[in-house]
Design an enzyme around this catalytic site. Structure first.
Site, PDB file in Angstrom:
ATOM      1  CB  ALA A  55     -10.113  -0.488  -2.070  1.00 37.78           C
ATOM      2  CG  HIS A  59       6.161   4.699   2.608  1.00 38.28           C
ATOM      3  ND1 HIS A  59       5.025   4.873   3.452  1.00 38.28           N
ATOM      4  CD2 HIS A  59       6.718   6.205   2.794  1.00 38.28           C
ATOM      5  CE1 HIS A  59       4.551   5.661   3.736  1.00 38.28           C
ATOM      6  NE2 HIS A  59       5.446   6.818   3.502  1.00 38.28           N
ATOM      7  CB  CYS A 100      26.094  -6.753  -0.561  1.00 38.31           C
ATOM      8  SG  CYS A 100      26.635  -6.684  -2.137  1.00 38.31           S
TER       9      CYS A 100
HETATM   10  P1  OAD Z   1      -2.864   2.010   7.702  1.00 38.45           P
HETATM   11  O1  OAD Z   1      -2.828   0.652   8.255  1.00 38.45           O
HETATM   12  O2  OAD Z   1      -2.575   3.082   8.555  1.00 38.45           O
HETATM   13  O3  OAD Z   1      -4.314   2.411   7.288  1.00 38.45           O
HETATM   14  C1  OAD Z   1      -4.812   1.322   6.491  1.00 38.45           C
HETATM   15  C2  OAD Z   1      -6.229   1.960   6.044  1.00 38.45           C
HETATM   16  O4  OAD Z   1      -7.105   1.020   4.932  1.00 38.45           O
HETATM   17  C3  OAD Z   1      -7.249   2.181   7.255  1.00 38.45           C
HETATM   18  O5  OAD Z   1      -7.686   3.404   7.143  1.00 38.45           O
HETATM   19  C4  OAD Z   1      -8.327   0.934   6.864  1.00 38.45           C
HETATM   20  O6  OAD Z   1      -9.581   1.425   7.349  1.00 38.45           O
HETATM   21  C5  OAD Z   1      -8.452   1.134   5.502  1.00 38.45           C
HETATM   22  N1  OAD Z   1      -8.782  -0.442   4.878  1.00 38.45           N
HETATM   23  C6  OAD Z   1      -8.796  -1.484   5.534  1.00 38.45           C
HETATM   24  N2  OAD Z   1      -9.459  -2.466   4.653  1.00 38.45           N
HETATM   25  C7  OAD Z   1      -9.828  -1.739   3.593  1.00 38.45           C
HETATM   26  C8  OAD Z   1     -10.408  -2.229   2.211  1.00 38.45           C
HETATM   27  N3  OAD Z   1     -10.554  -3.559   2.009  1.00 38.45           N
HETATM   28  N4  OAD Z   1     -10.645  -0.984   1.446  1.00 38.45           N
HETATM   29  C9  OAD Z   1     -10.136   0.037   1.698  1.00 38.45           C
HETATM   30  N5  OAD Z   1      -9.330   0.492   2.796  1.00 38.45           N
HETATM   31  C10 OAD Z   1      -9.129  -0.340   3.650  1.00 38.45           C
HETATM   32  O7  OAD Z   1      -1.869   2.147   6.282  1.00 38.45           O
HETATM   33  P2  OAD Z   1      -1.321   3.273   5.797  1.00 38.45           P
HETATM   34  O8  OAD Z   1      -2.264   4.340   5.698  1.00 38.45           O
HETATM   35  O9  OAD Z   1      -0.817   2.571   4.339  1.00 38.45           O
HETATM   36  O10 OAD Z   1       4.866   3.235   6.639  1.00 38.45           O
HETATM   37  O11 OAD Z   1      -0.148   3.577   6.451  1.00 38.45           O
HETATM   38  C11 OAD Z   1       0.761   4.427   6.067  1.00 38.45           C
HETATM   39  C12 OAD Z   1       2.259   4.166   6.300  1.00 38.45           C
HETATM   40  O12 OAD Z   1       2.337   3.855   7.938  1.00 38.45           O
HETATM   41  C13 OAD Z   1       2.778   2.779   5.904  1.00 38.45           C
HETATM   42  O13 OAD Z   1       3.211   2.988   4.528  1.00 38.45           O
HETATM   43  C14 OAD Z   1       3.915   2.310   6.877  1.00 38.45           C
HETATM   44  C15 OAD Z   1       3.084   2.640   8.061  1.00 38.45           C
HETATM   45  O14 OAD Z   1       3.716   2.713   9.291  1.00 38.45           O
HETATM   46  C16 OAD Z   1       6.150   2.622   6.993  1.00 38.45           C
HETATM   47  O15 OAD Z   1       6.440   1.627   7.235  1.00 38.45           O
HETATM   48  C17 OAD Z   1       7.050   3.909   6.737  1.00 38.45           C
END
Ligand code: OAD
Length: 248
Positions: free
Chosen positions: A233, A120, A149
């Site tokens: 994690a 991303h 820029c």
């Molecule tokens: P999310 O915010 O959707 O999910 C984060 C996950 O991390 C959740 O399932 C939590 O349960 C978990 N979590 C929280 N604390 C944690 C910890 N200490 N250890 C392990 N896990 C933990 O984030 P992403 O899945 O990364 O995209 O979201 C995907 C994409 O959606 C992002 O890259 C972003 C967002 O919209 C864009 O901006 C294009």
């Protein structure tokens, strides 16, 4: 708790398999960086349509940049955590290791990871809309918003992937290839809602990889995982890494 699973995974790692890791915002949560979904998530306080789409940027680049500038400020004040550091060490120790991240925060790089497939983009890079040039930019806060820029005066945008935009093709292909050939895949801190990232572990599972999920919550991927750790994690990675080293 789950000591047997920890020992089993450490045993697999000792054989130096091809490892792929997919991380999401959750791996940076222990560094104090907000995730997107979940109770204190960014998408609970802000509307993605107003801040993370090409249309939003066209409408109001200053508003979008103010939000990114605020996020850059938060990230700049935080440090990589034990989870990031362990993954950086595994890259040095495991020849076939591939790190795939949805995160734009740059913390994996600051922890020492070198070959990172940033699906991303990266919040510390800017792209000139006139020249399409991408450059590193660590100013925080920006002296003037929206930033322009320095070479041509064109409007800069964050070099991140917004909703409705395609992922960088080559990086996605490399991530898919890594998942096709991986023997062991860690899925760490992602809600697994956003495609195509969310389907990468399924590609790996279908190709025969063992899947380890680390996430306090259940996700759509939990049922496919060979081992699910519903905990933080950093904690779980420290346990696996300690077991790996204890047996040396
Ligand atoms: P999310 O915010 O959707 O999910 C984060 C996950 O991390 C959740 O399932 C939590 O349960 C978990 N979590 C929280 N604390 C944690 C910890 N200490 N250890 C392990 N896990 C933990 O984030 P992403 O899945 O990364 O995209 O979201 C995907 C994409 O959606 C992002 O890259 C972003 C967002 O919209 C864009 O901006 C294009």
């Amino acid at each position: 708790m789950q000591e047997k699973a920890v020992r089993e995974i450490a045993g697999l790692l000792r054989k130096k398999p091809r490892v792929a890791v997919l991380t999401g915002a959750g791996i940076s949560a222990e560094s104090g960086i907000p995730t997107f979904r979940g109770k204190d998530g960014l998408w609970k306080q802000f509307r993605a349509e107003d801040l993370a789409t090409p249309e939003a940027f066209e409408r109001d680049p200053a508003l979008v940049w103010e939000w990114y500038d605020w996020r850059r400020g938060i990230i700049a004040g935080r440090e990589p955590n034990a989870g990031h550091l362990i993954l950086a060490r595994w890259e040095d120790e495991l020849p076939g290791f591939v790190l795939i991240t949805q995160n734009v925060d740059g913390l994996h790089r600051r922890a020492g990871s070198k070959n990172i497939l940033e699906l991303h983009g990266n919040i510390w890079q800017v792209r000139c809309l006139e020249e399409s040039t991408v450059s590193d930019n660590f100013e925080s806060p920006f002296p003037k918003i929206p930033p322009r820029c320095p070479a041509c005066g064109g409007l800069l945008r964050p070099n991140v992937v917004w909703f409705g935009e395609a992922l960088p093709r080559l990086i996605l292909e490399q991530a898919q290839a890594a998942c096709m050939t991986a023997e062991l895949v860690f899925v760490i801190g992602t809600s697994a809602y956003v495609q195509p990232a969310a389907s990468l572990p399924l590609v790996a599972a279908e190709a025969g990889a063992k899947i380890v999920e680390i996430n306090p919550d259940y996700t759509p991927l939990s049922t496919y995982a060979d081992h699910s750790f519903h905990r933080k994690a950093g904690e779980v990675l420290v346990e696996i890494d300690t077991a790996l080293r204890d047996a040396d």
